[in-house]
Design an enzyme around this catalytic site. Structure first.
Site, mmCIF file in Angstrom:
data_model
loop_
_atom_site.group_PDB
_atom_site.id
_atom_site.type_symbol
_atom_site.label_atom_id
_atom_site.label_comp_id
_atom_site.label_asym_id
_atom_site.label_seq_id
_atom_site.Cartn_x
_atom_site.Cartn_y
_atom_site.Cartn_z
ATOM 1 N N CYS A 153 -18.027 -143.338 6.413
ATOM 2 C CA CYS A 153 -17.365 -144.486 7.037
ATOM 3 C C CYS A 153 -17.411 -145.670 6.084
ATOM 4 C CB CYS A 153 -18.031 -144.848 8.359
ATOM 5 S SG CYS A 153 -19.749 -145.369 8.178
ATOM 6 N N CYS A 201 -24.670 -116.233 -34.162
ATOM 7 C CA CYS A 201 -26.023 -115.854 -33.746
ATOM 8 C C CYS A 201 -26.485 -116.818 -32.657
ATOM 9 C CB CYS A 201 -26.999 -115.858 -34.919
ATOM 10 S SG CYS A 201 -27.337 -117.502 -35.580
ATOM 11 N N ASP A 248 -32.685 -108.758 8.958
ATOM 12 C CA ASP A 248 -32.144 -109.111 10.269
ATOM 13 C C ASP A 248 -31.729 -107.802 10.944
ATOM 14 O OD1 ASP A 248 -31.081 -111.059 12.207
ATOM 15 O OD2 ASP A 248 -29.172 -110.139 11.669
#
Length: 799
Positions: free
Chosen positions: A13, A80, A495
C-alpha cells in the site's frame, strides 16, 4: 549526483512506499522517489557520501526486497578451473551482481543481478574485459550443434599439429639411448627445418595458449595457459638460441628441444579433444530428452487440418492427434477418447485412459483412438521443457564440494610457477651446475605436469552425469547442492496420503446408526463443495449409489476436522471425532464401529444430521504396490523411516504395520500447518531429514526439511518447493535417489583424489628430472581424460 532506478518488492500500500521514501531521504546525499504502482524507486545520490549497497541494505532492513533477475550465459574461451574461478570472482565483485556461478564443464554461467545497478550488457562486457566471450545461453539444440562444430574444428587443428610434429618426434626417437630401428631423414636433423616446423605449431596452433595466458596475466592471475605458454616457450626459445649458436659456428652439436614444445602442444590439444568428446557424452541425458519432443502438430485452422512445426503451436489451438502419434504440447482433450502411453514422463508402462476434459502431456504417445485437444501449455511451459530446464540447471550448478577444488586451483598455478623457478635454479646452480638443458627440462616438466585441468573437471563432470542419470530414471535434482546433500540423509519422513498410498480414497462401508439410509444424500451434499480427497470419495460413492446431491445453502470447511453445512434446512456435520466434540455431538454409539474400521486401516468418518450421528463411513486409501518394498530398501540403507498423516492413530498405525514402519515413528492427526513442526522435531534429534510429500499443504514441510522430495504426480506448489522431484511418484525412486547421490559423491571424491594425485606426485618426480616434458604433457592430458571417463562410469553403474 548518481541516478539509478531499481525495482522494489513487498510493497502492499501507499504506507509502504511512503515509509521507504522517508527513510531513504533522511540519509545523507540521497533524494528518493518511490512509486507504488510501478514498484520501483528513482534514486539520486552523492557517491562521495553513500554507496548504492548501503541504500539496498536499508531497503531490505525495512522488510522489503530489491528486484533481481537471472540470466544464463554461454561462456567461451575457458581452458581450466582457474579461468572459471577468475570470471566468477570478477563478476561477484561487480556492483549490482548478486551472485555468479561459472561452470567449466558446461562452459556456462548463471548470474543473478539487480537491474538498474548493472545491465546485462555491462555483465557481458565485464566478461569480455576478463578475456572471454559471453553470449546469452542458446537453446540446447543450438548448443549441441555448436559443440559438434567445435569438436570438428579441434580435430582438424590436432591433425595439422600432429603432421607438423611427427618429423620432430622422429628426431626425439632417434636420440633415445637404445636402438629403436627408426631411421631419421637427414633433412629433419637440420635445426632450421625444426625451427620452421616447431614455429608453426608454437605460434600458429599454440596461439590460443598465448592469448589465454596474456588475458590471465593482464587480469593479475594465472591459469593453465600460463603454464603451457611458459613451458613450451622456454623449450622453443632455448632451441632458437642453440640454433643461432650452431649457425654462427659456436655450437657443433646444438641441444635442441623443438620437439618438446611441438609435441607438448600437440598432446595437450589431443587431450582437450578427448576431453571435449567425453564431455559431450555427459550431456546425453539432455539429448535423449530433446529427442522425445514432437516435431510437428496437426492444427485445425478454418475447418482445415494444417501440419505445422510444433514451435509454432499457440495456446488455444485445436490439435488433432491420431493413433501412434506423439502429443505435441500439453493440453486438454475436447473430443474423442483414447489411451495414452505416459511412460516417458511417469515411468508407468500401462497406458492411461483419456476422455473429454482430461489433461494430456506433450511428447507422450497416443495409442488408440483419434482425439482433438486444446493446447494449454506450449514451448518452454510444457512439462517436458520444465524437466529439461531442471536437468540443465542441475548440470550447470555447483555442489558445495566443488568450493574446495576451486580454492585449490585458484592458488595452484602461481605456486607451480614458483616451484618451477626453484627447480630450474636448483638444477642450474646445485645439481648440474652451468648445464641449461637439464635445468630447463626439469622446470618445463614441472610446469606441464601441474596443469589443474583435471581438478577443475573433477566435480562438474560427475554432477552432470549423475543428474543426467537421475533424469533418465525419473529423478530430478534441482541442483548440484541437492545431489550432494541427498547422500547425507539419515531420516525420511513420508506423508501418507498420495505418497505411501494412492491418494484416491474410496468408500468401502456405510453404517446407518439411526434414521433413514436415504438421508445419505444430505451427507454428500454437504461434502460437495469440499476439495478434500475424503469428500471426493463420499461424493463419488453417492453418484455410484444414485443419491441426488444438492447444493448446500451454507458451507464451512474446518481444516483437518471436516465440514459443517446446511442442506434443505438441516444442519449437517461430517468429519472427525474432534469435529463432533467441537459441535457438542455425542458419538458414543458409533465408537465400536469407528474402532473396528480403523483397526483395519480404514479412515472412519462420522456424519451427523441435526445434532445426531446417523452414519459411520469407512474410507480406504489403498497402499501403493511399491511402498512396502521401497520402505524396506530405505531401512536397509540405514535410514530411519517416519510417516505423517492427518488420520487418527488407529488408522495411521494400521497403514504403518502394512508397510513396515515402526509405530513409534508414526505422527497421526497432524494438522496441515503443523507438518513442518514434525520435520523440525526430527532434526532436533540431530538427524538430516528428507521430507516426501505431494500436496500444497506439504510445501512448508518440504522447504523446512534438509532435502524436500516431491512426488511428481502431486501439485505444482509441492514440486516447486522441493529439492528433488520423483516424476513417476514411485517410492522406489527414493532409495534410488539416495544411492545415486552416494555413488556420485564417491565418484567425485575419486576424481578429486586422482586429480590431486597426478599433480602432487607428478611435480616432485618432474622436479628431480625423472619425467621428460613430453611424457609430462601426455600424463597431464591423460589425467583430464581419466577424470571425465571415471565420471562416465556412473552411466553404467546399477542404482
Amino acid at each position: 549526483m548518481k541516478q539509478h532506478h531499481i525495482g522494489i518488492t513487498g510493497m502492499t500500500c501507499s504506507a509502504c512506499s511512503t515509509r521507504i521514501e522517508k527513510v531513504l531521504n533522511r540519509m545523507n546525499g540521497v533524494e528518493a522517489n518511490v512509486n507504488l504502482s510501478m514498484e520501483s524507486a528513482a534514486l539520486n545520490f552523492d557517491e562521495s557520501q553513500i554507496e548504492m549497497e548501503e541504500l539496498i541494505g536499508k531497503i531490505k532492513k525495512l522488510g522489503y526486497g530489491v528486484k533481481e533477475e537471472k540470466v544464463d550465459l554461454d561462456i567461451r574461451g575457458m581452458t581450466c578451473s582457474a579461468c572459471s574461478g577468475r570470471i566468477e570472482k570478477g563478476l561477484n565483485r561487480t556492483p549490482g551482481v548478486y551472485s555468479a556461478n561459472i561452470n567449466l564443464t558446461t562452459e556456462s554461467g548463471t548470474i543473478t543481478y539487480i537491474p538498474g545497478l548493472v545491465s546485462l550488457e555491462e555483465i557481458m562486457e565485464k566478461v569480455k574485459k576478463l578475456g572471454y566471450e559471453a553470449v546469452v545461453k542458446q537453446e540446447s539444440k543450438e548448443r549441441k550443434s555448436q559443440k559438434e562444430k567445435e569438436i570438428q574444428r579441434q580435430k582438424i587443428v590436432f591433425l595439422i599439429s600432429a603432421v607438423l610434429s611427427f618429423p620432430l618426434l622422429l628426431t626425439m626417437i632417434g636420440h633415445l639411448p637404445f636402438d629403436t630401428g627408426v631411421t631419421v631423414p637427414g633433412f629433419i636433423a637440420n635445426p632450421w627445418v625444426q625451427f620452421t616446423l616447431a614455429g608453426i605449431v608454437q605460434f600458429g596452433i599454440g596461439s590460443t595458449f598465448y592469448a589465454g595466458a596474456f588475458r590471465a596475466l593482464a587480469n593479475k592471475s594465472a591459469n593453465m595457459d600460463v603454464l603451457v605458454a611458459l613451458g613450451t616457450s622456454a623449450a622453443y626459445f632455448y632451441s632458437v638460441v642453440q640454433t643461432i649458436l650452431w649457425q654462427t659456428g659456436q655450437a657443433m652439436h646444438p641441444e635442441l628441444y623443438y620437439e618438446t614444445s611441438a609435441v607438448l602442444i600437440t598432446l595437450i590439444i589431443l587431450g582437450k579433444l578427448f576431453e571435449a568428446m567425453a564431455k559431450g557424452r555427459t550431456t546425453q541425458a539432455i539429448t535423449k530428452l530433446l529427442n522425445l519432443q514432437a516435431k510437428e502438430a496437426v492444427v485445425l485452422k478454418g475447418g482445415q487440418e494444417l501440419s505445422i512445426p510444433v514451435d509454432q503451436v499457440m495456446v488455444g489451438d485445436h490439435i488433432i492427434v491420431k493413433p501412434g502419434e506423439k502429443i505435441p504440447v500439453d493440453g486438454e482433450v475436447i473430443q474423442g477418447v483414447s489411451s495414452i502411453d505416459e511412460s516417458m514422463i511417469t515411468g508407468e508402462s500401462i497406458p492411461v485412459d483419456k476422455d473429454i476434459g482430461d489433461i494430456v502431456i506433450g511428447s507422450t504417445i497416443n495409442k488408440n483412438g483419434t482425439i482433438t485437444m486444446e493446447a494449454k501449455k506450449v514451448g518452454r511451459d510444457t512439462a517436458l521443457a520444465g524437466i529439461i530446464k531442471i536437468v540443465e540447471d542441475a548440470q550447470g550448478s555447483k555442489a558445495p564440494i566443488q568450493r574446495m577444488a576451486d580454492k585449490i586451483s585458484g592458488i595452484f598455478v602461481p605456486i607451480v610457477v614458483g616451484i618451477s623457478v626453484v627447480t630450474f635454479l636448483t638444477w642450474f646452480f646445485i645439481v648440474n651446475p652451468g648445464v641449461w638443458s637439464s635445468a630447463l627440462e626439469a622446470s618445463i616438466a614441472v610446469l606441464v605436469i601441474a596443469c589443474p585441468c583435471a581438478l577443475g573437471l573433477a566435480t562438474p563432470t560427475s554432477i552432470m552425469v549423475g543428474s543426467g542419470r537421475g533424469a533418465e530414471m525419473g529423478i530430478l535434482f534441482k541442483g548440484g547442492e541437492f545431489l550432494e546433500g541427498t547422500q547425507s540423509i539419515q531420516a525420511v519422513l513420508l506423508d501418507k496420503t498420495g505418497t505411501i498410498t494412492e491418494g484416491k480414497p474410496r468408500v468401502t462401508d456405510v453404517k446407518t446408526l439411526t434414521g433413514d439410509a436415504s438421508d445419505f444424500y444430505l451427507v454428500s451434499s454437504a461434502e460437495k463443495r469440499s476439495e478434500h480427497p475424503l469428500a471426493s470419495a463420499i461424493v463419488a460413492y453417492a453418484i455410484e449409489e444414485e443419491f441426488d446431491s444438492l447444493d448446500p445453502d451454507e458451507f464451512q470447511s474446518i481444516s483437518g476436522h471436516g465440514v459443517i453445512a446446511q442442506v434443505s434446512g438441516k444442519n449437517v456435520a461430517v468429519g472427525t471425532r474432534r469435529l463432533m466434540r467441537e459441535q457438542n455431538i455425542d458419538f458414543s454409539d458409533a465408537e465400536s464401529y469407528l474402532e473396528s474400521y480403523e483397526a483395519n486401516g480404514r479412515t472412519a468418518v462420522l456424519a451427523a444430521i441435526d445434532g445426531k450421528v446417523q452414519f459411520v463411513i469407512a474410507i480406504a486409501d489403498t497402499v501403493k504396490p511399491s511402498s512396502k518394498e521401497a520402505i524396506a530398501q530405505m531401512q536397509s540403507l540405514g535410514l530411519e523411516v517416519y510417516m505423517m498423516t492427518g488420520d487418527n492413530q488407529l488408522t495411521a498405525k494400521a497403514v504403518a504395520r502394512e508397510v513396515g514402519i515402526q509405530e513409534s515413528n508414526v505422527f497421526a492427526e497432524v494438522l496441515p500447518e503443523n507438518k513442518a513442526e514434525h520435520v523440525k522435531r526430527i532434526q532436533a534429534s540431530g538427524m538430516k531429514v528428507a521430507m516426501v510429500g505431494d500436496g500444497i499443504n506439504d510445501a512448508p514441510a518440504l522447504v523446512t526439511a534438509d532435502i524436500g522430495i516431491a512426488i511428481g504426480s502431486g501439485t505444482d506448489v509441492a514440486i516447486e518447493a522441493a529439492d528433488v522431484t520423483l516424476i513417476s511418484g514411485d517410492l522406489l525412486n527414493i532409495p534410488k535417489a539416495i544411492k545415486l547421490s552416494r555413488k556420485t559423491m564417491r565418484n567425485i571424491r575419486q576424481n578429486l583424489f586422482w586429480a590431486l594425485f597426478y599433480n602432487t606426485s607428478g611435480i616432485p618426480v618432474a622436479a628431480i628430472g625423472l619425467l621428460a616434458p613430453w611424457v609430462a604433457g601426455a600424463a597431464m592430458a591423460f589425467s583430464s581424460v581419466s577424470v571425465v571417463s571415471n565420471s562416465l562410469r556412473l552411466k553404467r553403474q546399477k542404482v
